[in-house]
Scaffold this motif. Structure first.
Motif, PDB file in Angstrom:
ATOM      1  N   LEU A  10       6.250 -10.157  -4.438  1.00  0.00           N
ATOM      2  CA  LEU A  10       4.956  -9.888  -3.809  1.00  0.00           C
ATOM      3  C   LEU A  10       3.815 -10.138  -4.793  1.00  0.00           C
ATOM      4  CD1 LEU A  10       5.690  -6.560  -1.875  1.00  0.00           C
ATOM      5  CD2 LEU A  10       5.058  -8.749  -0.858  1.00  0.00           C
ATOM      6  N   GLY A  15      -3.743  -6.724   0.802  1.00  0.00           N
ATOM      7  CA  GLY A  15      -3.075  -7.191   2.007  1.00  0.00           C
ATOM      8  C   GLY A  15      -2.533  -6.053   2.843  1.00  0.00           C
ATOM      9  N   VAL A  16      -1.810  -6.427   3.884  1.00  0.00           N
ATOM     10  CA  VAL A  16      -1.200  -5.473   4.818  1.00  0.00           C
ATOM     11  C   VAL A  16       0.301  -5.737   4.850  1.00  0.00           C
ATOM     12  CG1 VAL A  16      -1.008  -4.837   7.257  1.00  0.00           C
ATOM     13  CG2 VAL A  16      -3.260  -5.211   6.236  1.00  0.00           C
ATOM     14  N   TYR A  17       1.096  -4.677   4.852  1.00  0.00           N
ATOM     15  CA  TYR A  17       2.547  -4.822   4.933  1.00  0.00           C
ATOM     16  C   TYR A  17       3.047  -4.190   6.226  1.00  0.00           C
ATOM     17  CZ  TYR A  17       2.060  -0.149   2.882  1.00  0.00           C
ATOM     18  OH  TYR A  17       1.684   1.148   2.628  1.00  0.00           O
ATOM     19  N   LYS A  31      -1.773  -0.650   4.340  1.00  0.00           N
ATOM     20  CA  LYS A  31      -2.657  -1.584   3.629  1.00  0.00           C
ATOM     21  C   LYS A  31      -2.609  -1.249   2.151  1.00  0.00           C
ATOM     22  CE  LYS A  31      -5.836   1.784   3.124  1.00  0.00           C
ATOM     23  NZ  LYS A  31      -4.921   2.827   3.553  1.00  0.00           N
ATOM     24  N   LEU A  35      -0.593  -5.229  -3.274  1.00  0.00           N
ATOM     25  CA  LEU A  35       0.583  -5.193  -2.405  1.00  0.00           C
ATOM     26  C   LEU A  35       1.867  -4.869  -3.164  1.00  0.00           C
ATOM     27  CD1 LEU A  35       0.212  -8.136   0.134  1.00  0.00           C
ATOM     28  CD2 LEU A  35       0.668  -5.761   0.688  1.00  0.00           C
ATOM     29  N   VAL A  39       4.009  -1.473  -2.204  1.00  0.00           N
ATOM     30  CA  VAL A  39       5.303  -1.574  -1.527  1.00  0.00           C
ATOM     31  C   VAL A  39       6.425  -1.125  -2.460  1.00  0.00           C
ATOM     32  CG1 VAL A  39       6.927  -3.124  -0.380  1.00  0.00           C
ATOM     33  CG2 VAL A  39       4.468  -3.395   0.013  1.00  0.00           C
ATOM     34  N   PHE A  63      10.601  -6.261   5.646  1.00  0.00           N
ATOM     35  CA  PHE A  63       9.149  -6.131   5.779  1.00  0.00           C
ATOM     36  C   PHE A  63       8.491  -7.507   5.727  1.00  0.00           C
ATOM     37  CE2 PHE A  63       9.811  -5.907   1.168  1.00  0.00           C
ATOM     38  CZ  PHE A  63       8.838  -6.775   0.685  1.00  0.00           C
ATOM     39  N   ASP A  64       7.357  -7.604   6.377  1.00  0.00           N
ATOM     40  CA  ASP A  64       6.498  -8.783   6.306  1.00  0.00           C
ATOM     41  C   ASP A  64       5.184  -8.356   5.674  1.00  0.00           C
ATOM     42  OD1 ASP A  64       8.304 -10.503   7.541  1.00  0.00           O
ATOM     43  OD2 ASP A  64       7.595  -9.970   9.556  1.00  0.00           O
ATOM     44  N   TYR A  65       4.372  -9.322   5.311  1.00  0.00           N
ATOM     45  CA  TYR A  65       3.057  -8.978   4.774  1.00  0.00           C
ATOM     46  C   TYR A  65       2.044 -10.075   5.095  1.00  0.00           C
ATOM     47  CZ  TYR A  65       4.360 -12.111   0.896  1.00  0.00           C
ATOM     48  OH  TYR A  65       4.749 -13.188   0.141  1.00  0.00           O
ATOM     49  N   GLU A  78      -5.235  -3.494   9.046  1.00  0.00           N
ATOM     50  CA  GLU A  78      -4.328  -2.370   9.265  1.00  0.00           C
ATOM     51  C   GLU A  78      -4.715  -1.610  10.528  1.00  0.00           C
ATOM     52  OE1 GLU A  78      -2.947   1.655   6.863  1.00  0.00           O
ATOM     53  OE2 GLU A  78      -5.060   1.146   7.088  1.00  0.00           O
TER      54      GLU A  78
END
Length: 365
Positions: A10, A15-17, A31, A35, A39, A63-65, A78
């Motif tokens: 990462l 960013g947003v996860y 958020k 990141l 995370v 998970f995605d981000y 978010e």
């Protein structure tokens, strides 16, 4: 790829996860300003993790981000995703039903301070809000009633004094007469405070706190202090609503690197335009965009922030007051033909201020 290995790849950017379970369902959205660091924290054993997080991690399979240029955009994304996806482990922002109003109702010809979950137009009642946290509203109402001894348990004012009067919790408005007049004066002060026309009621609570402290009644003084903090929290939310409903034209810039920055054009609680720019770009092109988007957003009359829009309004207001960005409010008459030079000058000053502060920060680090 194992999750812990995926975390190491990462980036160290905002960013947003989106956390997923074994069925591919998104169970949590978060958020982060960084990141990788955020995370990674989920996979570290910590007693400080709340039970909700422990359960979420136990159900985590992937998970995605989504990367963003700024933490502000991560907040906005978010909020949007939580409202759309309603993940199981996200409670805030999922539903506007959790928002509340403070309302002054007429009950049997007497005004009563209560909490309401929705605003009913033209019902003869006086509403303030909406507020994000219903518990803050509840504590404010209980605190005010206790501080001024208006916890009447007989609102119909029939059959003599209420039980709370005998316990010293009610000034006796249930008996009518001068006590009822005093009660109405207190309600008037509460309305004036919420309308931001008079802060006398806060001063009275503060005086009660000081008097209790001087008499070594520290428990009572702490209660007054908590009431003050709760009421001030409500007033802060009122500020958010007032600022947003003014529907002003706002130009915002935030430094990303030594030579790049993010430009936002905001009106009310709407992001009209956003773009990542460098310090060498021609200012004229930027000004054309600014004028075009603000003009399209007219009329410039005030707006009403609904419960659905309160989260975004709070995010924008907090961002503008955070010190992470620089902004200016553009008066409506500057958007008229012939006034372009006003906007040119203020935008130039805004960029100069941002890059000067950024340069000083780099020098001192």
């Amino acid at each position: 790829m194992k999750l812990k290995e995926k975390v190491t790849s990462l980036p160290l950017t905002p960013g947003v996860y989106l956390m997923k379970d074994s069925h591919g369902h998104i169970i949590y959205v978060g958020k982060a300003k960084n990141l990788k660091r955020r995370v990674k924290s989920y996979f570290q054993q910590s007693k400080a993790h709340p039970q909700k997080i422990k359960k979420m991690v136990a159900n985590l399979d992937d998970f995605d981000y989504v990367l963003t240029d700024t933490e502000f955009e991560a907040f906005l994304l978010e909020c949007k995703l939580i409202k759309e996806l309603k993940p199981h482990f996200n409670k805030k922002m999922k539903s506007p039903r959790s928002y509340t109003y403070l309302v002054i109702k007429i009950v049997e010809e007497k005004r009563v301070l209560e909490m309401a979950h929705s605003l009913v137009k033209n019902d003869g009642n006086l509403y303030f809000g909406p507020y994000i946290n219903k518990h803050t509203v509840e504590r404010a109402i209980v605190g005010i009633k206790e501080a001024f001894k208006i916890c009447c348990s007989n609102p119909s004012m029939k059959h003599g004094p209420c039980l709370n009067y005998t316990l010293g919790l009610c000034i006796g408005m249930c008996l009518g007469g001068s006590a009822l007049e005093q009660y109405n004066r207190i309600l008037d002060k509460i309305i004036a405070l919420l309308n931001r026309t008079d802060t006398e009621i806060l001063e009275e609570i503060e005086q009660g706190m000081l008097a209790a402290s001087e008499q070594f009644q520290f428990e009572l003084a702490a209660k007054y202090r908590n009431i003050l903090e709760t009421i001030n929290a409500l007033l802060d939310k009122e500020q958010v609503i007032e600022f947003t409903e003014a529907n002003q034209n706002i130009v915002v810039v935030e430094s990303i690197t030594e030579s790049t920055y993010k430009l936002f054009l905001i009106k009310g609680n709407k992001i009209l335009y956003r773009e990542k720019l460098n310090s060498h770009q021609k200012q004229g092109n930027i000004m054309n965009n600014l004028l075009t988007y603000f003009k399209k957003a007219h009329p410039c009359s005030s707006i009403v922030v609904s419960k659905d829009e309160l989260d975004v309004a709070q995010i924008i207001y907090s961002y503008l007051k955070s010190g992470n960005c620089f902004y200016r409010i553009i008066p409506d008459y500057w958007l008229e033909a012939g006034n372009e030079s006003f906007i040119d000058n203020v935008f130039e000053e805004l960029l100069k201020e941002m890059f000067t502060i950024n340069y000083k920060t780099i020098e001192s680090s």
